[in-house]
Design a protein around this motif. Structure first.
Motif, PDB file in Angstrom:
ATOM      1  N   LEU A 345       0.829  -1.204   0.000  1.00  0.00           N
ATOM      2  CA  LEU A 345       0.000   0.000   0.000  1.00  0.00           C
ATOM      3  C   LEU A 345       0.865   1.257   0.000  1.00  0.00           C
ATOM      4  O   LEU A 345       0.556   2.238  -0.692  1.00  0.00           O
ATOM      5  CB  LEU A 345      -0.935   0.000   1.212  1.00  0.00           C
ATOM      6  N   ALA A 346       1.938   1.231   0.764  1.00  0.00           N
ATOM      7  CA  ALA A 346       2.820   2.400   0.847  1.00  0.00           C
ATOM      8  C   ALA A 346       3.499   2.697  -0.489  1.00  0.00           C
ATOM      9  O   ALA A 346       3.837   3.851  -0.781  1.00  0.00           O
ATOM     10  CB  ALA A 346       3.873   2.182   1.930  1.00  0.00           C
ATOM     11  N   ALA A 347       3.666   1.671  -1.313  1.00  0.00           N
ATOM     12  CA  ALA A 347       4.346   1.843  -2.600  1.00  0.00           C
ATOM     13  C   ALA A 347       3.502   2.610  -3.598  1.00  0.00           C
ATOM     14  O   ALA A 347       4.016   3.101  -4.617  1.00  0.00           O
ATOM     15  CB  ALA A 347       4.728   0.481  -3.169  1.00  0.00           C
ATOM     16  N   GLY A 348       2.199   2.707  -3.358  1.00  0.00           N
ATOM     17  CA  GLY A 348       1.342   3.505  -4.226  1.00  0.00           C
ATOM     18  C   GLY A 348       1.067   2.908  -5.588  1.00  0.00           C
ATOM     19  O   GLY A 348       0.868   3.639  -6.564  1.00  0.00           O
ATOM     20  N   GLY A 349       1.032   1.596  -5.695  1.00  0.00           N
ATOM     21  CA  GLY A 349       0.734   0.949  -6.970  1.00  0.00           C
ATOM     22  C   GLY A 349      -0.756   0.875  -7.226  1.00  0.00           C
ATOM     23  O   GLY A 349      -1.548   1.621  -6.639  1.00  0.00           O
ATOM     24  N   PRO A 350      -1.176  -0.037  -8.107  1.00  0.00           N
ATOM     25  CA  PRO A 350      -2.597  -0.123  -8.456  1.00  0.00           C
ATOM     26  C   PRO A 350      -3.494  -0.570  -7.304  1.00  0.00           C
ATOM     27  O   PRO A 350      -4.671  -0.237  -7.275  1.00  0.00           O
ATOM     28  CB  PRO A 350      -2.626  -1.131  -9.607  1.00  0.00           C
ATOM     29  N   ILE A 351      -2.942  -1.349  -6.345  1.00  0.00           N
ATOM     30  CA  ILE A 351      -3.733  -1.781  -5.190  1.00  0.00           C
ATOM     31  C   ILE A 351      -3.622  -0.708  -4.120  1.00  0.00           C
ATOM     32  O   ILE A 351      -2.566  -0.497  -3.532  1.00  0.00           O
ATOM     33  CB  ILE A 351      -3.253  -3.150  -4.664  1.00  0.00           C
ATOM     34  N   ARG A 352      -4.739  -0.014  -3.862  1.00  0.00           N
ATOM     35  CA  ARG A 352      -4.711   1.150  -2.980  1.00  0.00           C
ATOM     36  C   ARG A 352      -5.321   0.888  -1.607  1.00  0.00           C
ATOM     37  O   ARG A 352      -5.147   1.703  -0.695  1.00  0.00           O
ATOM     38  CB  ARG A 352      -5.467   2.312  -3.641  1.00  0.00           C
ATOM     39  N   GLU A 353      -6.049  -0.210  -1.448  1.00  0.00           N
ATOM     40  CA  GLU A 353      -6.708  -0.459  -0.163  1.00  0.00           C
ATOM     41  C   GLU A 353      -6.809  -1.958   0.071  1.00  0.00           C
ATOM     42  O   GLU A 353      -6.994  -2.737  -0.878  1.00  0.00           O
ATOM     43  CB  GLU A 353      -8.099   0.168  -0.134  1.00  0.00           C
ATOM     44  N   VAL A 354      -6.690  -2.368   1.317  1.00  0.00           N
ATOM     45  CA  VAL A 354      -6.875  -3.751   1.743  1.00  0.00           C
ATOM     46  C   VAL A 354      -7.980  -3.774   2.792  1.00  0.00           C
ATOM     47  O   VAL A 354      -7.938  -3.004   3.761  1.00  0.00           O
ATOM     48  CB  VAL A 354      -5.577  -4.350   2.325  1.00  0.00           C
ATOM     49  N   LYS A 355      -8.983  -4.620   2.590  1.00  0.00           N
ATOM     50  CA  LYS A 355     -10.048  -4.802   3.579  1.00  0.00           C
ATOM     51  C   LYS A 355     -10.003  -6.238   4.083  1.00  0.00           C
ATOM     52  O   LYS A 355      -9.828  -7.179   3.299  1.00  0.00           O
ATOM     53  CB  LYS A 355     -11.421  -4.496   2.987  1.00  0.00           C
ATOM     54  N   VAL A 356     -10.173  -6.393   5.403  1.00  0.00           N
ATOM     55  CA  VAL A 356     -10.054  -7.696   6.049  1.00  0.00           C
ATOM     56  C   VAL A 356     -11.436  -8.197   6.456  1.00  0.00           C
ATOM     57  O   VAL A 356     -12.251  -7.435   6.989  1.00  0.00           O
ATOM     58  CB  VAL A 356      -9.151  -7.594   7.298  1.00  0.00           C
ATOM     59  N   PHE A 357     -11.682  -9.491   6.186  1.00  0.00           N
ATOM     60  CA  PHE A 357     -12.952 -10.111   6.560  1.00  0.00           C
ATOM     61  C   PHE A 357     -12.701 -11.364   7.394  1.00  0.00           C
ATOM     62  O   PHE A 357     -11.748 -12.110   7.138  1.00  0.00           O
ATOM     63  CB  PHE A 357     -13.764 -10.483   5.318  1.00  0.00           C
ATOM     64  N   ASP A 358     -13.578 -11.588   8.358  1.00  0.00           N
ATOM     65  CA  ASP A 358     -13.531 -12.802   9.168  1.00  0.00           C
ATOM     66  C   ASP A 358     -14.322 -13.890   8.454  1.00  0.00           C
ATOM     67  O   ASP A 358     -15.552 -13.832   8.389  1.00  0.00           O
ATOM     68  CB  ASP A 358     -14.123 -12.531  10.551  1.00  0.00           C
ATOM     69  N   LEU A 359     -13.616 -14.863   7.915  1.00  0.00           N
ATOM     70  CA  LEU A 359     -14.235 -15.995   7.219  1.00  0.00           C
ATOM     71  C   LEU A 359     -13.708 -17.303   7.808  1.00  0.00           C
ATOM     72  O   LEU A 359     -13.448 -18.274   7.091  1.00  0.00           O
ATOM     73  CB  LEU A 359     -13.929 -15.925   5.713  1.00  0.00           C
ATOM     74  N   LYS A 360     -13.573 -17.319   9.122  1.00  0.00           N
ATOM     75  CA  LYS A 360     -12.895 -18.433   9.793  1.00  0.00           C
ATOM     76  C   LYS A 360     -13.524 -19.779   9.469  1.00  0.00           C
ATOM     77  O   LYS A 360     -12.822 -20.771   9.242  1.00  0.00           O
ATOM     78  CB  LYS A 360     -12.912 -18.212  11.305  1.00  0.00           C
ATOM     79  N   GLN A 361     -14.846 -19.862   9.431  1.00  0.00           N
ATOM     80  CA  GLN A 361     -15.500 -21.143   9.183  1.00  0.00           C
ATOM     81  C   GLN A 361     -15.127 -21.699   7.810  1.00  0.00           C
ATOM     82  O   GLN A 361     -14.886 -22.900   7.658  1.00  0.00           O
ATOM     83  CB  GLN A 361     -17.016 -20.986   9.305  1.00  0.00           C
TER      84      GLN A 361
END
Length: 448
Positions: A345-361
């Protein structure tokens, strides 16, 4: 005309359990025999669907299978009433009963391979149900999968459906888990990327030594022919056999692509530079600018990628042209993976955001965010022709949440699978679900 990539997420079925059925899937085997929570699993999946809908993405739902599969047990010699079939299977062949109860259809990335109309010779969206013949518990899915897809995409003017390939090892087909599409815009002609683990007929391709390579080159080529894809619009690449032997049972465990970007591990493929050059050249010929992000092994080892499911993430295009990466909670829990993502994310490439989801099951049974969705690129006209009952809305989310809370158990162990009441619970729930999603009769108990 505007075009969309619609994510149709698999709704987790009422028999979600940890049977440890998938040799080669590290998470599936390591959590075998633990108690599962079907209700929590389904609600976690629905929460992800709603979150993407709330972010402005078009989101759909793909119904689960009828389980236990009594018809499959009957075909293996168990006779009598449904209750007697289940009782006898539990007594004489418990592993077969466990297999017939698998809720693995929740991972709809394996349901089919989909080619958008911009790529196909007849200008229709093409679907080929995956035969999944590498594992018995999954090989029994495709007849119902075909009926469900047919009920969702019924307009023959816009959609074409193909039967699963021959159910033999030479044509092992695992669906979209080994298929990615690159394009400048979802409505324009793109390049379809088929990844295989081995060749059935050509010994020049090396094979893994420990775990099976589930997708064959020949299956990928057959699907491309069925869909009417041109030579200029396809690239075939081989998985690295060494990473298959480390638990990378599908390409979507080690790479994910979207738009003009491929996000992959350094060790994901054989002949990587040649493959990337071919993708770049073919996409450039169609007006696109192919890019790749290769994650170095000295920053994220294959073992970390497998345990965190970093690459079994969803890579989504936002309206401003940037990309969003949807990852499971396990990525944040892994220090090396999380450090890499912060640097990305800090590098500023095409991926600008990461979202985390709880999918433990789902994760404990070997499937992450990308396993849970089947991507279908549609233009406005095609989207309007989709069965509207399967497109997520706030009202549908509320209805499905209430449906899950009404019908699903909050704990399921292997011994519970022998309870004939579970079959009745499943059928009651699915009969109601087909009315909610406006699918009609798609399950054997509704047809026979």
């Amino acid at each position: 005309m505007k075009s969309f990539e619609v994510n149709f997420d698999g709704l987790v079925g009422p028999t979600h359990n940890y049977g440890g059925l998938s040799f080669g899937n590290v998470a599936s085997q390591s959590n075998s025999q633990q108690a599962s929570n079907p209700r929590e699993a389904a609600l976690q999946g629905l929460e992800k669907m709603k979150a993407l809908m709330d972010m402005g993405f078009v989101q759909g739902v793909l119904a689960p299978q009828e389980r236990p599969d009594v018809a499959a047990l009957r075909s293996l010699g168990f006779a009598g009433t449904d209750a007697q079939v289940i009782e006898r299977a539990a007594k004489e062949a418990m592993p077969l009963l466990v297999a017939s109860c698998s809720a693995s259809s929740m991972w709809v990335a394996n349901a089919a391979t989909v080619s958008p109309s911009a790529d196909t010779a007849d200008g229709r969206v093409h679907f080929t149900a995956a035969n999944l013949n590498c594992k018995y518990h999954r090989s029994i899915e495709h007849p119902t999968t075909s009926r469900v897809l047919g009920a969702m995409f019924a307009d023959q003017q816009h959609f074409a459906h193909h039967a699963a390939l021959p159910a033999v090892a030479q044509f092992g087909d695992e669906g979209a888990a080994n298929h990615t599409r690159f394009c400048r815009d979802y409505g324009e002609a793109g390049v379809e990327f088929f990844v295989f683990g081995r060749s059935a007929f050509d010994s020049r391709y090396p094979a893994p030594q420990k775990y099976p390579a589930r997708q064959t080159l020949e299956a990928s080529q057959a699907v491309a022919r069925l869909h009417g894809l041109s030579e200029e619009g396809v690239v075939f690449a081989q998985q690295n056999p060494a990473v298959i032997d480390q638990g990378v049972f599908h390409n979507d465990v080690i790479a994910v692509g979207n738009g003009e970007l491929l996000f992959h591990h350094q060790d994901a493929f054989l002949n990587t530079e040649q493959m990337l050059a071919e993708l770049h050249g073919k996409l450039a010929a169609r007006g696109g600018n192919f890019q790749s992000i290769s994650v170095p092994r000295d920053q994220v080892a294959v073992e970390d990628a497998v345990r965190s499911y970093l690459f079994n993430s969803q890579l989504l295009s936002r309206a401003d042209g940037s990309m969003l990466l949807i990852v499971p909670e396990e990525c944040r829990a892994n220090p090396r993976v999380w450090q890499y993502l912060q640097g990305l994310l800090a590098a500023g490439g095409p991926i600008r955001e990461v979202k985390v989801f709880d999918l433990k099951q789902s994760m404990q049974n070997g499937g992450g965010p990308a396993c849970l969705r089947l991507r279908v690129a549609l233009n406005e006209t095609e989207l309007a022709a989709v069965n509207p009952g399967v497109i997520m809305t706030p009202a549908l989310y509320d209805t499905l949440t209430a449906w899950v809370n009404k019908h699903y158990r909050d704990a399921l162990r292997e011994s519970d699978l022998a309870d004939p009441q579970l079959l009745l619970e499943c059928r009651t729930a699915l009969d109601e679900l087909t009315q909610i999603l406006k699918l009609g009769a798609v399950y054997p108990f509704q047809i026979n």
